[in-house]
Design a protein around this motif. Structure first.
Motif, mmCIF file in Angstrom:
data_model
loop_
_atom_site.group_PDB
_atom_site.id
_atom_site.type_symbol
_atom_site.label_atom_id
_atom_site.label_comp_id
_atom_site.label_asym_id
_atom_site.label_seq_id
_atom_site.Cartn_x
_atom_site.Cartn_y
_atom_site.Cartn_z
ATOM 1 N N THR A 1 1.726 15.682 2.538
ATOM 2 C CA THR A 1 1.781 15.399 1.104
ATOM 3 C C THR A 1 2.572 16.478 0.372
ATOM 4 O O THR A 1 2.308 17.663 0.527
ATOM 5 C CB THR A 1 0.365 15.309 0.509
ATOM 6 O OG1 THR A 1 -0.379 14.322 1.238
ATOM 7 C CG2 THR A 1 0.402 14.934 -0.963
ATOM 8 N N GLU B 1 7.942 3.389 2.718
ATOM 9 C CA GLU B 1 8.534 4.514 3.428
ATOM 10 C C GLU B 1 10.050 4.377 3.397
ATOM 11 O O GLU B 1 10.588 3.301 3.632
ATOM 12 C CB GLU B 1 8.035 4.494 4.867
ATOM 13 C CG GLU B 1 8.441 5.653 5.706
ATOM 14 C CD GLU B 1 7.809 5.583 7.091
ATOM 15 O OE1 GLU B 1 8.014 6.538 7.843
ATOM 16 O OE2 GLU B 1 7.139 4.587 7.419
ATOM 17 N N ASP C 1 -2.540 8.773 -6.430
ATOM 18 C CA ASP C 1 -1.406 8.345 -5.618
ATOM 19 C C ASP C 1 -0.731 9.565 -5.008
ATOM 20 O O ASP C 1 -0.932 10.691 -5.466
ATOM 21 C CB ASP C 1 -0.417 7.473 -6.403
ATOM 22 C CG ASP C 1 0.295 8.175 -7.529
ATOM 23 O OD1 ASP C 1 1.144 9.046 -7.241
ATOM 24 O OD2 ASP C 1 0.049 7.854 -8.703
ATOM 25 N N LEU D 1 7.221 8.883 2.000
ATOM 26 C CA LEU D 1 6.204 7.844 1.923
ATOM 27 C C LEU D 1 5.595 7.895 0.528
ATOM 28 O O LEU D 1 5.064 8.928 0.104
ATOM 29 C CB LEU D 1 5.100 8.056 2.969
ATOM 30 C CG LEU D 1 4.043 6.959 3.015
ATOM 31 C CD1 LEU D 1 4.624 5.682 3.625
ATOM 32 C CD2 LEU D 1 2.821 7.421 3.806
ATOM 33 N N TYR D 2 5.696 6.790 -0.176
ATOM 34 C CA TYR D 2 5.128 6.658 -1.524
ATOM 35 C C TYR D 2 3.891 5.778 -1.408
ATOM 36 O O TYR D 2 3.996 4.601 -1.071
ATOM 37 C CB TYR D 2 6.145 6.041 -2.483
ATOM 38 C CG TYR D 2 7.371 6.894 -2.646
ATOM 39 C CD1 TYR D 2 7.443 7.845 -3.666
ATOM 40 C CD2 TYR D 2 8.454 6.794 -1.777
ATOM 41 C CE1 TYR D 2 8.552 8.656 -3.814
ATOM 42 C CE2 TYR D 2 9.572 7.609 -1.918
ATOM 43 C CZ TYR D 2 9.610 8.528 -2.935
ATOM 44 O OH TYR D 2 10.709 9.344 -3.075
ATOM 45 N N VAL D 3 2.731 6.363 -1.660
ATOM 46 C CA VAL D 3 1.463 5.650 -1.510
ATOM 47 C C VAL D 3 0.989 5.196 -2.886
ATOM 48 O O VAL D 3 0.848 6.006 -3.804
ATOM 49 C CB VAL D 3 0.393 6.529 -0.831
ATOM 50 C CG1 VAL D 3 -0.895 5.738 -0.647
ATOM 51 C CG2 VAL D 3 0.902 7.053 0.508
ATOM 52 N N THR D 4 0.751 3.921 -3.003
ATOM 53 C CA THR D 4 0.283 3.324 -4.245
ATOM 54 C C THR D 4 -1.043 3.944 -4.674
ATOM 55 O O THR D 4 -1.876 4.290 -3.837
ATOM 56 C CB THR D 4 0.094 1.804 -4.037
ATOM 57 O OG1 THR D 4 1.340 1.243 -3.659
ATOM 58 C CG2 THR D 4 -0.416 1.124 -5.285
ATOM 59 N N ILE E 1 -4.434 4.503 4.642
ATOM 60 C CA ILE E 1 -3.026 4.153 4.465
ATOM 61 C C ILE E 1 -2.134 5.166 5.179
ATOM 62 O O ILE E 1 -1.187 4.788 5.885
ATOM 63 C CB ILE E 1 -2.693 4.049 2.968
ATOM 64 C CG1 ILE E 1 -3.461 2.869 2.356
ATOM 65 C CG2 ILE E 1 -1.189 3.894 2.752
ATOM 66 C CD1 ILE E 1 -3.505 2.863 0.846
ATOM 67 N N HIS F 1 0.833 -1.199 0.000
ATOM 68 C CA HIS F 1 0.000 0.000 0.000
ATOM 69 C C HIS F 1 0.869 1.252 0.000
ATOM 70 O O HIS F 1 0.510 2.262 -0.591
ATOM 71 C CB HIS F 1 -0.932 0.021 1.209
ATOM 72 C CG HIS F 1 -2.026 -0.981 1.110
ATOM 73 N ND1 HIS F 1 -2.025 -2.169 1.800
ATOM 74 C CD2 HIS F 1 -3.172 -0.983 0.391
ATOM 75 C CE1 HIS F 1 -3.111 -2.850 1.521
ATOM 76 N NE2 HIS F 1 -3.837 -2.156 0.660
ATOM 77 N N ALA F 2 2.019 1.167 0.669
ATOM 78 C CA ALA F 2 2.943 2.301 0.715
ATOM 79 C C ALA F 2 4.334 1.786 1.049
ATOM 80 O O ALA F 2 4.485 0.747 1.677
ATOM 81 C CB ALA F 2 2.500 3.315 1.765
#
Length: 139
Positions: A79, A28, A130, A33-36, A68, A25-26
């Motif tokens: 963000t 880090e 995303d 943090l890269y969120v799908t 998430i 899902h993510a």
């Protein structure tokens, strides 16, 4: 943990990946943090039909992102970049933005953003979103 260490987040109460996909899902790493990309699926009923309109679908995308982010200890305020995919760009851009503005209001710092029109999305969704987030270590 070293600067290069990565934490993969699987969020039990978020929408599950399709059986044919392999992803977290993510992820880090070093404060990032890269969120799908999140589709407008209901994580409590992942096989249910998607809502018919863009506003309802946008709300579900952001609800999934919120789950998430909370699991990873981040918030929408962390963000730095948002990428939005719209199946019907010309038709849905304005209505999508009305939902987006509740999560990223004009009176706060706005993340960078790219919004693109696409030919198709998974499950024939109208939107997918995303995020890339950043938080200094130590909270």
């Amino acid at each position: 943990m070293t600067q290069d260490a990565k934490i993969h987040h699987h969020v039990p109460d978020a929408a599950p990946p399709p059986p044919s996909s392999r992803w977290s899902h993510a992820v880090e790493a070093a404060g990032w943090l890269y969120v799908t990309g999140q589709l407008p699926t209901d994580p409590d009923r992942p096989e249910a039909a998607l809502p018919p309109g863009i506003a309802e679908q946008a709300e579900l995308c952001f609800a999934n992102l919120a789950r998430i982010l909370a699991h990873a200890g981040y918030g929408f305020g962390d963000t730095v970049f948002v990428r939005i995919y719209l199946k019907e760009f010309a038709r849905d851009f304005r209505a999508f933005n009305a939902v987006y503005a509740r999560y990223f209001p004009d009176d706060g710092p706005l993340p960078s953003r790219t919004t693109v029109g696409v030919a198709a999305l998974g499950r024939d969704a109208l939107a997918e979103v995303d995020l890339v987030c950043f938080r200094q270590s130590g909270g």
